[in-house]
Design an enzyme around this catalytic site. Structure first.
Site, short mmCIF file in Angstrom:
data_model
loop_
_atom_site.label_atom_id
_atom_site.label_comp_id
_atom_site.label_asym_id
_atom_site.label_seq_id
_atom_site.Cartn_x
_atom_site.Cartn_y
_atom_site.Cartn_z
CG HIS A 69 28.38 -17.00 49.39
ND1 HIS A 69 28.75 -15.72 49.69
CD2 HIS A 69 27.14 -17.18 49.89
CE1 HIS A 69 27.78 -15.13 50.36
NE2 HIS A 69 26.78 -15.99 50.50
CE1 TYR A 132 35.93 -12.37 47.49
CE2 TYR A 132 36.03 -11.38 49.67
CZ TYR A 132 35.39 -11.55 48.46
OH TYR A 132 34.20 -10.90 48.22
#
Length: 473
Positions: A69, A132
């Site tokens: 992604h 993240y």
């Protein structure tokens, strides 16, 4: 990649993707690490990353595989527990498109992933926790800007430690397109205010081949409107270039002109700088030689400012507002020549009409073509040059307005002796609102040239400008 004894930032084959080795302190109780520490990591070489959201993924079975992604924001990824095999593919337009980088990561590693680089991972241990940080808040609208690549693309030939046939992969990830069909992730925009001015029109020319440049005219962004800065949508902008200004030097000496100059060149700039600061978007502000008194023959960026008139004073105030925020640029220039009303176009028109003008011969400086000014600003941004003040001016020997006028007449095929010299004092006798001007407007551009910017020959630019911009009455 193993545990690191000290903080270290290293590059990778993908431009902007940085690998971070993190100190992990272990004892019988377990371990501790500073997973993200902005001051230390920026000093070690990371960009000044400003995350706004932290996401955590728990992955139970070994072999869990997610990606690839590419989102429209920067990410800082790390492993909080377990181990992964990380994969990154560059999906940004350009020669790096399709570049691949892989690495094993444990608790002692992190990776900074720039916008437009696709990210995937495969867990190599059970109960792996993956974190993240991102620079934009997630929204449904943002999903439309995602780009994807198939984990099994044979052109990439990713060396997965666990075969994808045995791995746990979502159906959505299995259906991602191959690299050949992947949508390139476009870079953020560079917003240029003042799109109808001479510099704005020069940026418009660059925009024909650079999709990053987005122009805003006064109709869209009016610096005289009190709330203009708050309404600016800068969510998808990497930089803002303020090419808008009140530049009527003589009118600024009148009560109405003075109010406008202070509003546009100082108050609005302070509001713009504050808005950019809130959003972490660097601002490039275009300023002028009028912030100096002209007493010195040539001045560098460290020379004290001492404006003579209202225009210069308002621009100096704008400079200070911009520099109050870290990461911003002030680009000073002088004697700008571009599409629109300017000295060279006026001299060309007078020459064609057979008019012999009186031109001051005791103000000395250099012409700056708007095309060079725009090119120089883009150079600063594209090379990642340090923020601060830069002088950007045309090359060649300094000349007076009188000498420039003579050259224009000659290049247009007219007698340069038709131009009559006059002193500033004589010229001002019947002009009560004539603003004071610096006698010397020569800027030292060594700092800019040290970044690798090479100005084009002024004679070539003047000849080209006159050939392309025939002015008629």
């Amino acid at each position: 990649m193993g545990g690191a004894a000290q903080l270290r930032v290293e590059g990778s084959p993908i431009q902007g993707l940085e690998v971070v080795s993190l100190p992990v302190h272990r004892d019988e109780r377990g371990w501790f690490k500073e997973n993200w520490q902005r001051e230390k990591m920026v000093a070690a070489g990371l960009p000044d990353f400003r995350p706004v959201q932290n996401n955590v993924s728990f992955n139970g079975p070994r072999g869990t595989t997610r990606g690839l992604h590419a989102e429209p924001w920067d990410k800082y990824i790390s492993v909080l527990s377990g181990e992964i095999f990380g994969v990154w593919v560059d999906l940004r337009p350009g020669h790096g498109f399709g570049s691949l980088f892989t690495a094993k990561m444990g608790e002692g590693e992190a990776v900074f992933v720039p916008r437009g680089v696709a990210n995937a991972f495969q867990t190599l241990a059970s109960n792996t926790v993956y974190s993240y940080l991102v620079t934009e808040h997630w929204t449904e609208a943002a999903r439309l800007e995602y780009s994807y690549v198939n984990l099994a693309d044979p052109d990439l030939d990713i060396p997965w430690p666990i075969s994808l046939d045995e791995a746990i992969v979502s159906q959505a990830d299995k259906e991602h397109p191959p690299l050949a069909q992947a949508k390139p992730v476009q870079p953020k925009k560079i917003a240029v205010l003042g799109g109808n001015g001479q510099l704005g029109r020069a940026f418009a020319q660059l925009a024909k081949s650079d999709e990053r440049i987005a122009l805003y005219t006064r109709a869209q962004t009016d610096l005289q409107s009190p709330g203009f800065a708050a309404s600016l949508d800068l969510a998808n902008c990497s930089h803002v270039v303020n090419a808008a200004a009140m530049t009527s030097v003589d009118r600024a000496q009148t009560p109405a002109g003075s109010a406008e100059a202070w509003q546009v060149n100082a108050v609005a700039v302070r509001q713009l700088a504050a808005r950019c600061g809130e959003l972490g978007v660097p601002l490039v502000h275009v300023s002028t030689d009028y912030v100096f008194d002209g007493a010195q023959r040539e001045v560098d960026e460290l020379h004290p400012i001492a404006p003579l008139g209202v225009y210069g004073q308002s621009k100096a105030a704008g400079e200070q507002a911009v520099l109050a925020h870290t990461g911003n640029y002030v680009v000073r220039t002088s004697w700008v020549i571009g599409q629109g009303n300017n000295f060279v176009s006026t001299m060309r028109r007078l020459a064609d009409q057979g008019i012999a003008p009186r031109v001051v011969d005791d103000q000395v400086g250099r012409l700056t073509f708007a095309s060079e000014l725009a090119r120089g600003i883009m150079h600063l941004l594209d090379t990642g040059s340090a923020p601060g003040i830069y002088h950007l001016q045309g090359g060649g020997e300094p000349a007076s307005w009188y000498q420039v006028a003579r050259e224009v007449f000659a290049l247009c095929g007219h007698d340069p002796d038709a131009v009559q010299p006059v002193s500033t004092r004589e010229y001002a006798l019947d002009r009560p609102h004539l603003a004071p001007r610096p006698v010397n407007s020569t800027l030292d551009t060594a700092k800019l040239q040290a970044t690798g910017f090479a100005p084009k020959p002024l004679s070539d630019l003047l000849d080209q400008f006159l050939g392309q911009n025939r002015v008629t009455s």
